[in-house]
Scaffold this motif. Structure first.
Motif, PDB file in Angstrom:
ATOM      1  N   LEU A  29       0.903  -1.377  -0.107  1.00  0.00           N
ATOM      2  CA  LEU A  29       0.008  -0.099   0.070  1.00  0.00           C
ATOM      3  C   LEU A  29       0.785   1.351   0.008  1.00  0.00           C
ATOM      4  CD1 LEU A  29      -2.705  -1.092   2.699  1.00  0.00           C
ATOM      5  CD2 LEU A  29      -3.030  -0.602   0.200  1.00  0.00           C
ATOM      6  N   ASP A  33       2.583   5.279  -3.145  1.00  0.00           N
ATOM      7  CA  ASP A  33       2.825   6.723  -3.124  1.00  0.00           C
ATOM      8  C   ASP A  33       4.273   6.874  -3.979  1.00  0.00           C
ATOM      9  OD1 ASP A  33       3.123   9.327  -2.090  1.00  0.00           O
ATOM     10  OD2 ASP A  33       4.468   8.935  -0.631  1.00  0.00           O
ATOM     11  N   CYS A  39      -1.790  12.411  -5.310  1.00  0.00           N
ATOM     12  CA  CYS A  39      -2.229  11.658  -4.040  1.00  0.00           C
ATOM     13  C   CYS A  39      -1.016  11.089  -3.070  1.00  0.00           C
ATOM     14  CB  CYS A  39      -3.026  10.457  -4.272  1.00  0.00           C
ATOM     15  SG  CYS A  39      -4.667  10.906  -5.190  1.00  0.00           S
ATOM     16  N   VAL A  41       0.422   8.516  -0.111  1.00  0.00           N
ATOM     17  CA  VAL A  41      -0.070   7.172   0.752  1.00  0.00           C
ATOM     18  C   VAL A  41       1.142   7.357   1.687  1.00  0.00           C
ATOM     19  CG1 VAL A  41      -0.401   4.643   0.569  1.00  0.00           C
ATOM     20  CG2 VAL A  41      -0.978   6.074  -1.396  1.00  0.00           C
ATOM     21  N   ARG A  42       0.527   7.104   2.840  1.00  0.00           N
ATOM     22  CA  ARG A  42       1.585   7.614   3.892  1.00  0.00           C
ATOM     23  C   ARG A  42       0.960   6.692   5.218  1.00  0.00           C
ATOM     24  NH1 ARG A  42      -0.895  10.853   7.372  1.00  0.00           N
ATOM     25  NH2 ARG A  42      -2.655  12.168   6.665  1.00  0.00           N
ATOM     26  N   VAL A  51      -2.827   2.932   7.368  1.00  0.00           N
ATOM     27  CA  VAL A  51      -2.124   3.672   6.374  1.00  0.00           C
ATOM     28  C   VAL A  51      -3.407   4.715   6.015  1.00  0.00           C
ATOM     29  CG1 VAL A  51      -1.841   3.401   3.882  1.00  0.00           C
ATOM     30  CG2 VAL A  51      -1.063   1.571   5.527  1.00  0.00           C
ATOM     31  N   ALA A  53      -4.441   7.170   2.484  1.00  0.00           N
ATOM     32  CA  ALA A  53      -4.204   7.659   1.277  1.00  0.00           C
ATOM     33  C   ALA A  53      -4.995   8.989   1.073  1.00  0.00           C
ATOM     34  CB  ALA A  53      -4.762   6.810   0.248  1.00  0.00           C
ATOM     35  N   GLN A  76      -9.498  11.589   2.205  1.00  0.00           N
ATOM     36  CA  GLN A  76      -8.777  10.797   2.710  1.00  0.00           C
ATOM     37  C   GLN A  76      -9.442   9.139   2.536  1.00  0.00           C
ATOM     38  OE1 GLN A  76      -7.693  11.610   6.914  1.00  0.00           O
ATOM     39  NE2 GLN A  76      -5.889  12.853   6.434  1.00  0.00           N
ATOM     40  N   LEU A 147      -6.037   1.233  -4.174  1.00  0.00           N
ATOM     41  CA  LEU A 147      -5.579   0.554  -2.963  1.00  0.00           C
ATOM     42  C   LEU A 147      -6.121  -0.740  -2.865  1.00  0.00           C
ATOM     43  CD1 LEU A 147      -6.569   3.740  -0.934  1.00  0.00           C
ATOM     44  CD2 LEU A 147      -4.490   2.760  -1.167  1.00  0.00           C
TER      45      LEU A 147
END
Length: 166
Positions: A29, A33, A39, A41-42, A51, A53, A76, A147
């Motif tokens: 996932l 990023d 976008c 993803v963190r 997680v 996104a 989000q 995702l």
């Protein structure tokens, strides 16, 4: 970040594929990023999830008598991995907020939570003409599809959450 989907149901894991460990699914996932995509993803630590996104848009910036003011919007997808059932629980959060002052303070003006569909398109007008050029395009469907495919590739299932906790 936009695999195509023919239906609204999330992809299912392939039969016979053993579920991957949670760390591998999380890494898959986070690998979504990439630089140059609108976008991010963190890690979802600040939100209390595994997680996040996120797409953030600064809609308007004004410099006024009381300092700078930015009107922003964020979308989000918050994800929690549930290793016991090999599922990823997901909830969408859409927030509109204002950042104001030299040391920006955030003031939320509206917030929605659940399973949401959001489409945002921005245009820039060419000075002196009536022509407009698209500057960005965001569809939450595309973000969630990417995702969901990463989750299914790991042998896990996608569980959308509308009410309640992740």
């Amino acid at each position: 970040m936009s695999p195509s989907r023919s239906s609204d149901s999330p992809p299912a894991p392939q039969p016979g594929v053993p579920p991957r460990p949670p760390a591998e699914v999380r890494a898959a996932l986070l690998a979504l990023d990439r630089p140059g995509t609108p976008c991010t993803v963190r890690d979802g630590g600040p939100e209390g999830v595994d997680v996040v996104a996120e797409f953030v848009l600064v809609k308007l910036t004004k410099d006024g008598l009381f300092g700078r003011r930015q009107y922003c919007e964020s979308f989000q997808v918050q994800l929690r991995l549930v290793p016991e059932s090999y599922e990823v629980r997901a909830v969408d959060v859409h927030t509109e907020y204002t950042l104001s002052g030299d040391k920006p303070r955030r003031r939320t003006t509206s917030r929605s939570r659940g399973q949401l569909r959001k489409k945002l398109v921005g245009y820039e007008f060419t000075p002196g003409t009536r022509e407009r050029r698209e500057t960005y395009r965001f569809d939450s469907h595309d973000l969630k599809a990417a995702l969901q495919h990463a989750v299914a590739a790991g042998g896990w299932t996608w569980h959308p959450v509308t009410f309640g906790r992740l």
